[in-house]
Design a protein around this motif. Sequence first.
Motif, short mmCIF file in Angstrom:
data_model
loop_
_atom_site.label_atom_id
_atom_site.label_comp_id
_atom_site.label_asym_id
_atom_site.label_seq_id
_atom_site.Cartn_x
_atom_site.Cartn_y
_atom_site.Cartn_z
N SER A 210 33.44 26.41 43.54
CA SER A 210 33.98 26.58 42.20
C SER A 210 33.07 26.03 41.12
O SER A 210 33.19 26.39 39.95
CB SER A 210 35.35 25.91 42.10
N MET A 211 32.13 25.15 41.49
CA MET A 211 31.20 24.61 40.51
C MET A 211 30.15 25.63 40.10
O MET A 211 29.50 25.48 39.07
CB MET A 211 30.50 23.37 41.10
N GLY A 212 29.98 26.66 40.92
CA GLY A 212 28.96 27.66 40.60
C GLY A 212 27.60 27.24 41.09
O GLY A 212 27.46 26.43 42.01
N LYS A 213 26.56 27.79 40.47
CA LYS A 213 25.19 27.58 40.92
C LYS A 213 24.25 27.54 39.74
O LYS A 213 24.46 28.26 38.75
CB LYS A 213 24.80 28.70 41.89
N HIS B 243 26.31 31.75 38.45
CA HIS B 243 27.64 31.45 38.98
C HIS B 243 28.24 32.71 39.62
O HIS B 243 28.79 32.65 40.73
CB HIS B 243 28.58 30.98 37.87
N LEU B 244 28.16 33.82 38.92
CA LEU B 244 28.78 35.05 39.41
C LEU B 244 28.17 35.50 40.73
O LEU B 244 28.89 35.92 41.64
CB LEU B 244 28.64 36.16 38.35
N GLU B 245 26.87 35.43 40.84
CA GLU B 245 26.22 35.80 42.11
C GLU B 245 26.67 34.89 43.23
O GLU B 245 26.91 35.33 44.37
CB GLU B 245 24.70 35.75 41.96
N ALA B 246 26.81 33.59 42.94
CA ALA B 246 27.25 32.65 43.97
C ALA B 246 28.65 32.96 44.45
O ALA B 246 29.03 32.57 45.56
CB ALA B 246 27.17 31.22 43.42
N TRP B 247 29.43 33.65 43.64
CA TRP B 247 30.81 33.99 43.97
C TRP B 247 30.96 35.41 44.49
O TRP B 247 32.07 35.94 44.58
CB TRP B 247 31.72 33.78 42.76
N GLY B 248 29.85 36.05 44.84
CA GLY B 248 29.92 37.33 45.52
C GLY B 248 29.78 38.57 44.66
O GLY B 248 29.98 39.68 45.16
N ILE B 249 29.45 38.42 43.39
CA ILE B 249 29.27 39.60 42.53
C ILE B 249 27.82 40.06 42.64
O ILE B 249 26.89 39.27 42.40
CB ILE B 249 29.64 39.27 41.07
N PRO B 250 27.58 41.32 43.00
CA PRO B 250 26.21 41.82 43.17
C PRO B 250 25.41 41.71 41.87
O PRO B 250 25.96 41.94 40.78
CB PRO B 250 26.40 43.27 43.58
N PRO B 251 24.14 41.36 41.95
CA PRO B 251 23.34 41.17 40.73
C PRO B 251 23.23 42.43 39.88
O PRO B 251 23.11 42.33 38.66
CB PRO B 251 21.97 40.75 41.27
#
Length: 373
Positions: free
Chosen positions: A3-6, A170-178
């Motif tokens: 949840s902290m992201g990247k 953050h979004l990429e770390a949570w599974g959203i394709p770049p």
Amino acid sequence: MKSMGKRASGARLERMQASPRWDGQGFRNVHPIAPGLRDVDGPRASMLEILCPDGRRRPPGPLPVANPRETWTRAPGSGLRASWLGHSSVLIEIDGLRLLTDPVWGPRVSPSTLAGPRRYQAPPVPLRALPALDAVLISHDHYDHLDYPTLRALAKRPQPFITSLGVGAHLEAWGIPPERIIELDWWESHTLPGTDLRVHAAPSQHFSGRGLKDRNATLWSSFVIESPRHRVFFSGDTGLSSEYQLIRERFGPFDLVMLEVGAYHPSWGDIHLGPVNALQAWEWLGGGALLPVHWGTFNLATHDWDEPAETLLQLAPARGVPLLMPRLGEALEPAQATPSPAAWWRQAGQPAAPAEAPAQAPRVPRWMPWPLD
């Protein structure tokens, strides 16, 4: 600690470092803060006050809600319609397209499901009940605007995510394709493929961070949504800035202006508007129907929960400000704005028909530091 992201790295970080807003360590506000905007001598809100609300910091019961799903099946007569879904989450219907701003359906604006500010008002519709989206807009990475369980759910849908520089990590770390992530610096734009709709990132006065060591590691932005027939402004989080006059010169006039009015404090004048400064921002933007956001869902400051709405209702008529103040979930068009809307929030706690419960949010880590928004 998902949840902290990247943190950003590689080509993403290089692009961030090339921004005029990067100072070598992180992003910064570049516009001078107006004298007197921030009360530097008065008391500051403490973490204890934020996390342990008292007095009238919460409504006496559930707020009135409207179910917008049947309305969403019909196109807006004017081509433009907005449904406030709580805090800064708004479904915008514009010329046949649908965009969702800062979606937050989780139970707390915190990395934890057990600690941190908890919503006192459920979303008016479950996340799964949203219609197909053409884009999700995310202004910055604070927990009450970038919500891990909500983004994990939206990642399963095909729409793109348009956000500020660095937030894509953050979004990429949570599974959203770049390839579905569009990151913008201020004054940059993105046109939705196959459409005439453009999203422009614009200045705001705020900060970012999801922990103790990543303050200002990503950018914060406002957004302009522009179609051949309509223009919409969304403030994200911001203090009052005369840059709004420049935004008006570049993109105005606006049919709909969404400005944050809640979670403000005299010592936060450089990072949050509040209702009085929102009216000044509205004037600098050149008018338009004003839809107040960032209130009515969470305790994130020390003022009464309904103070932003009551202040707007008191001041708007004398200034001729057309207010669009829908009940949660109510879908309204700008032409329905009025300087004296009904004070529906005063009905909080009165019996209402049961609404469908929101989907269970995924669990997140039990505890992490929580930065003030």
